[in-house]
Design a protein around this motif. Structure first.
Motif, PDB file in Angstrom:
ATOM      1  N   TYR A   1     -40.589  24.076  28.547  1.00 52.12           N
ATOM      2  CA  TYR A   1     -40.254  22.727  28.063  1.00 52.12           C
ATOM      3  C   TYR A   1     -40.454  21.688  29.162  1.00 52.12           C
ATOM      4  O   TYR A   1     -40.974  20.592  28.912  1.00 52.12           O
ATOM      5  CB  TYR A   1     -38.808  22.690  27.569  1.00 52.12           C
ATOM      6  CG  TYR A   1     -38.420  21.335  27.021  1.00 52.12           C
ATOM      7  CD1 TYR A   1     -38.858  20.926  25.768  1.00 52.12           C
ATOM      8  CD2 TYR A   1     -37.632  20.459  27.767  1.00 52.12           C
ATOM      9  CE1 TYR A   1     -38.522  19.672  25.266  1.00 52.12           C
ATOM     10  CE2 TYR A   1     -37.299  19.212  27.275  1.00 52.12           C
ATOM     11  CZ  TYR A   1     -37.739  18.829  26.022  1.00 52.12           C
ATOM     12  OH  TYR A   1     -37.417  17.581  25.532  1.00 52.12           O
ATOM     13  N   ARG A   2     -40.079  22.045  30.390  1.00 57.96           N
ATOM     14  CA  ARG A   2     -40.225  21.102  31.500  1.00 57.96           C
ATOM     15  C   ARG A   2     -41.699  20.797  31.773  1.00 57.96           C
ATOM     16  O   ARG A   2     -42.061  19.653  32.063  1.00 57.96           O
ATOM     17  CB  ARG A   2     -39.566  21.690  32.759  1.00 57.96           C
ATOM     18  CG  ARG A   2     -39.679  20.816  33.996  1.00 57.96           C
ATOM     19  CD  ARG A   2     -38.849  21.361  35.132  1.00 57.96           C
ATOM     20  NE  ARG A   2     -39.200  22.704  35.492  1.00 57.96           N
ATOM     21  CZ  ARG A   2     -40.234  23.036  36.268  1.00 57.96           C
ATOM     22  NH1 ARG A   2     -41.026  22.076  36.746  1.00 57.96           N
ATOM     23  NH2 ARG A   2     -40.489  24.291  36.569  1.00 57.96           N
TER      24      ARG A   2
ATOM     25  N   VAL B   1     -36.927  27.123  29.367  1.00 58.63           N
ATOM     26  CA  VAL B   1     -36.682  25.864  30.069  1.00 58.63           C
ATOM     27  C   VAL B   1     -37.909  25.440  30.869  1.00 58.63           C
ATOM     28  O   VAL B   1     -38.306  24.274  30.872  1.00 58.63           O
ATOM     29  CB  VAL B   1     -35.441  25.987  30.986  1.00 58.63           C
ATOM     30  CG1 VAL B   1     -35.333  24.791  31.929  1.00 58.63           C
ATOM     31  CG2 VAL B   1     -34.183  26.118  30.152  1.00 58.63           C
TER      32      VAL B   1
END
Length: 249
Positions: A96-97, A93
């Motif tokens: 991806y951020r 995560v």
């Protein structure tokens, strides 16, 4: 049953705050801190050794944080031609951020062993892999990929350093706080905690606490050290740990 959180900052404080929101009493005692890894400056050079379809494996969120800041400092982006993998969901995560890149990770239990069971990594002969890690970490990923015919490159992006405490003072404080449950997310942290607490308090209190760990390997280490009441979480994410702590404490 008050809870001791040994996760490093900032994740340890975040977990304590989550538990307080649910009415649980928790105390944060980080046992390691982080600094820049000795190989971080060579990250660009090592990325340039990879070709389309090669692997980039990320050990932890800390590796991403330091590596991403390094790329920002030198003005380059993460290459999109690579296949990205991480040990856990939280690391995926974060990547991806920060970059918009999708990262695959094991979904059953977030360990190096389960990452290595992904089909793409099972059949990987002739590929190259760059592993972003910290110092003195496990080498099962490197060793297994090498046995499968992968050319492995490693980059130490961050360094773990033990935090020093007064042993007697911390023992008194934890006993006064009535700590009955302890959360540990790595073998290194578990051994630091075990050595921090003097033998009398270790045998009369520490190993009698309920212990929350994040892998079967860590549970086996804890049993060797003397713990018997052990719960294994499927990942080290604060969401998963919060759910288990609400259920079991």
């Amino acid at each position: 049953m008050n809870i001791l959180i040994t996760r490093p900052s900032p994740y340890g404080e975040q977990l304590v705050n989550k538990l307080l929101d649910f009415g649980k009493l928790a105390y944060h005692l980080p046992l390691i801190c982080f600094s820049t890894g000795k190989e971080l400056s060579s990250l660009e050079q090592k990325l340039n050794l990879l070709s389309e379809g090669d692997f980039l494996c990320i050990i932890s969120q800390h590796a991403i944080k330091y590596a991403h800041n390094q790329l920002l400092d030198i003005g380059i982006s993460w290459p999109t031609k690579l296949a990205y993998y991480s040990i856990g969901h939280a690391t995926s995560v974060m990547m991806y951020r920060l970059s918009g890149i999708l990262v695959k990770y094991p979904t059953i239990q977030e360990t190096s062993e389960n990452l290595l069971r992904l089909p793409e990594l099972m059949y990987s002969y002739g590929k190259r892999a760059l592993i972003l890690r910290g110092n003195n970490g496990r080498t099962i990923l490197d060793d297994t990929l090498q046995r499968r015919g992968v050319f492995v490159i490693s980059c130490e992006c961050y360094t773990r350093q033990p935090l020093q405490y007064n042993r007697e003072e911390q023992s008194y404080k934890l006993l006064e706080l009535n700590i009955k449950t302890v959360v540990v997310t790595s073998g290194e942290i578990l051994q630091h905690l075990y050595r921090l607490i003097p033998k009398f308090y270790r045998t009369s209190w520490l190993i009698r606490c309920k212990l929350i760990v994040v892998s079967l390997r860590l549970a086996k280490l804890a049993r060797r050290l003397g713990w018997t009441d052990i719960i294994i979480a499927r990942s080290a994410s604060n969401e998963v740990l919060t759910h288990i702590l609400i259920k079991h404490s």
